[in-house]
Design a protein around this motif. Structure first.
Motif, mmCIF file in Angstrom:
data_model
loop_
_atom_site.group_PDB
_atom_site.id
_atom_site.type_symbol
_atom_site.label_atom_id
_atom_site.label_comp_id
_atom_site.label_asym_id
_atom_site.label_seq_id
_atom_site.Cartn_x
_atom_site.Cartn_y
_atom_site.Cartn_z
ATOM 1 N N LEU A 47 51.305 34.449 31.610
ATOM 2 C CA LEU A 47 49.948 34.396 31.072
ATOM 3 C C LEU A 47 49.167 35.611 31.796
ATOM 4 O O LEU A 47 49.149 35.706 33.061
ATOM 5 N N GLN A 48 48.442 36.042 30.984
ATOM 6 C CA GLN A 48 47.434 37.318 31.628
ATOM 7 C C GLN A 48 46.058 37.336 30.892
ATOM 8 O O GLN A 48 46.155 37.174 29.791
ATOM 9 N N VAL A 49 45.231 37.464 31.745
ATOM 10 C CA VAL A 49 43.721 37.391 31.104
ATOM 11 C C VAL A 49 43.046 38.823 31.546
ATOM 12 O O VAL A 49 43.200 39.398 32.812
ATOM 13 N N SER A 73 37.212 39.337 26.575
ATOM 14 C CA SER A 73 38.133 38.697 26.796
ATOM 15 C C SER A 73 39.190 38.544 26.109
ATOM 16 O O SER A 73 39.314 38.146 24.970
ATOM 17 N N VAL A 74 40.570 38.967 26.578
ATOM 18 C CA VAL A 74 41.909 39.056 25.934
ATOM 19 C C VAL A 74 42.884 38.005 26.711
ATOM 20 O O VAL A 74 43.010 38.378 27.970
ATOM 21 N N GLN A 86 48.623 36.938 21.383
ATOM 22 C CA GLN A 86 47.321 37.523 21.979
ATOM 23 C C GLN A 86 46.247 36.646 21.282
ATOM 24 O O GLN A 86 46.472 36.607 20.254
ATOM 25 N N ALA A 87 45.063 36.417 22.055
ATOM 26 C CA ALA A 87 43.718 35.800 21.581
ATOM 27 C C ALA A 87 42.485 36.551 22.179
ATOM 28 O O ALA A 87 42.678 36.313 23.518
ATOM 29 N N SER A 88 41.504 36.840 21.516
ATOM 30 C CA SER A 88 40.597 37.800 22.089
ATOM 31 C C SER A 88 39.146 37.179 21.347
ATOM 32 O O SER A 88 39.370 37.018 20.269
ATOM 33 N N TRP A 89 38.238 37.270 22.124
ATOM 34 C CA TRP A 89 36.964 37.078 21.717
ATOM 35 C C TRP A 89 35.668 37.607 22.646
ATOM 36 O O TRP A 89 36.142 37.764 23.801
ATOM 37 N N SER A 90 34.584 37.752 22.278
ATOM 38 C CA SER A 90 33.821 38.509 23.037
ATOM 39 C C SER A 90 32.122 37.945 22.680
ATOM 40 O O SER A 90 32.079 37.741 21.515
ATOM 41 N N TYR A 91 31.378 38.191 23.732
ATOM 42 C CA TYR A 91 30.065 38.149 23.415
ATOM 43 C C TYR A 91 29.205 39.357 23.556
ATOM 44 O O TYR A 91 29.410 40.095 24.496
ATOM 45 N N GLN A 92 28.289 39.827 22.507
ATOM 46 C CA GLN A 92 27.816 41.034 22.418
ATOM 47 C C GLN A 92 26.201 40.978 22.125
ATOM 48 O O GLN A 92 25.912 40.044 21.698
ATOM 49 N N GLU A 93 25.643 41.924 22.391
ATOM 50 C CA GLU A 93 24.251 42.233 22.148
ATOM 51 C C GLU A 93 23.985 43.583 21.593
ATOM 52 O O GLU A 93 24.376 44.627 22.183
#
Length: 267
Positions: A47-49, A73-74, A86-93
């Motif tokens: 597992l890798q982050v 984050s992936v 893989q799963a990825s999600w991010s928070y942005q502005e």
């Protein structure tokens, strides 16, 4: 502005909280920080982050925009010997310096992806890996929610030129952000290892829509191995005659060991 930039760098420091002991399977390989995805894959059951932040200044049509991604984050996992998920999600502005434009912030779409190994390098024939990804809008905040599912497919390729240098490149196609047309993608990145711990890279890449003007970019940066399983990175880039004035990205990547009793540090 200063406060928001402080938050950006603070988000990077928070990501130092992921630690574990290490097993000697060679140094970590990542898909960040540049636009070229690596042809290498996760080892079976590892597992890798990979996480970081991006600050971009964009300009166009009489306004300036600050685009901040606080956490890209992936999560990567070696499901089979020749299959990575893989799963990825991010928070942005996004902040617009224009009285008629409203700033927005929230979570992006959820991305689920796979890597499938195609072939190892054989002479000048590159190592090849097939990457495919779906972007699901239901997980996004209102400001970033699309109406349709996005898709992207790339062939990831790599040639080791010597013990210290390599050439990585991607060719692909995508249909994202409710676009009515598909876009073609290319990336080309040259990497060079100064030492066992320090690596540098230079990259050009582009997004080429069928019915709109292509956007071309370049960046340079480096990586630093704190240990076999722990890597820090930094990138600076800009666009060739397009809306992006510049971007700065920095992040951390950590590979979790299957056997914490076996530790190995980069020396």
């Amino acid at each position: 502005m200063i406060k928001k930039r402080n938050l950006f760098f603070l988000s990077l420091l928070v990501q130092f909280s992921l630690f574990a002991q290490e097993e000697n399977i060679g140094a970590i390989s990542t898909d960040r920080p540049n636009a070229t995805y690596a042809a290498s894959m996760m080892n079976y059951k590892y597992l890798q982050v990979e996480s970081g932040g991006i600050y971009q200044e964009l300009e166009g049509n009489g306004y300036v925009e600050d685009a901040i991604t606080y956490n890209t984050s992936v999560i990567r996992y070696g499901l089979l010997t020749n299959l990575e998920v893989q799963a990825s999600w991010s928070y942005q502005e996004n902040n617009y310096h224009h009285r008629d434009l409203t700033s927005k912030n929230g979570f992006s779409a959820l991305h689920l992806a796979t890597k499938v190994g195609v072939t190892e390098q054989m002479g000048w024939v590159p190592k090849m890996t097939l990457f495919s990804q779906l972007s699901f809008p239901f997980a996004a905040s209102k400001d970033y929610q699309n109406e349709t599912t996005g898709i992207e497919v790339r062939m990831l390729m790599n040639n080791d030129l010597s013990k210290r240098s390599s050439l990585s490149y991607n060719l692909g196609v995508n249909k994202l952000n409710d676009a009515s047309e598909i876009s073609y993608v290319y990336t080309l990145s040259y990497g060079y290892s100064i030492t066992q711990k320090i690596g540098l890279f230079a990259e050009v890449y582009a997004n080429i829509p069928e019915d709109h003007t292509a956007e071309h970019f370049w960046d340079i940066g480096g990586t630093y191995l704190l240990s076999n399983n722990f890597q820090a990175d930094l990138l600076f880039g800009t666009g060739f005659d397009n809306a992006q004035n510049y971007q700065i990205a920095a992040g951390l990547s950590y590979r979790f060991s299957k056997n914490p009793s076996k530790a190995s540090e980069v020396k």
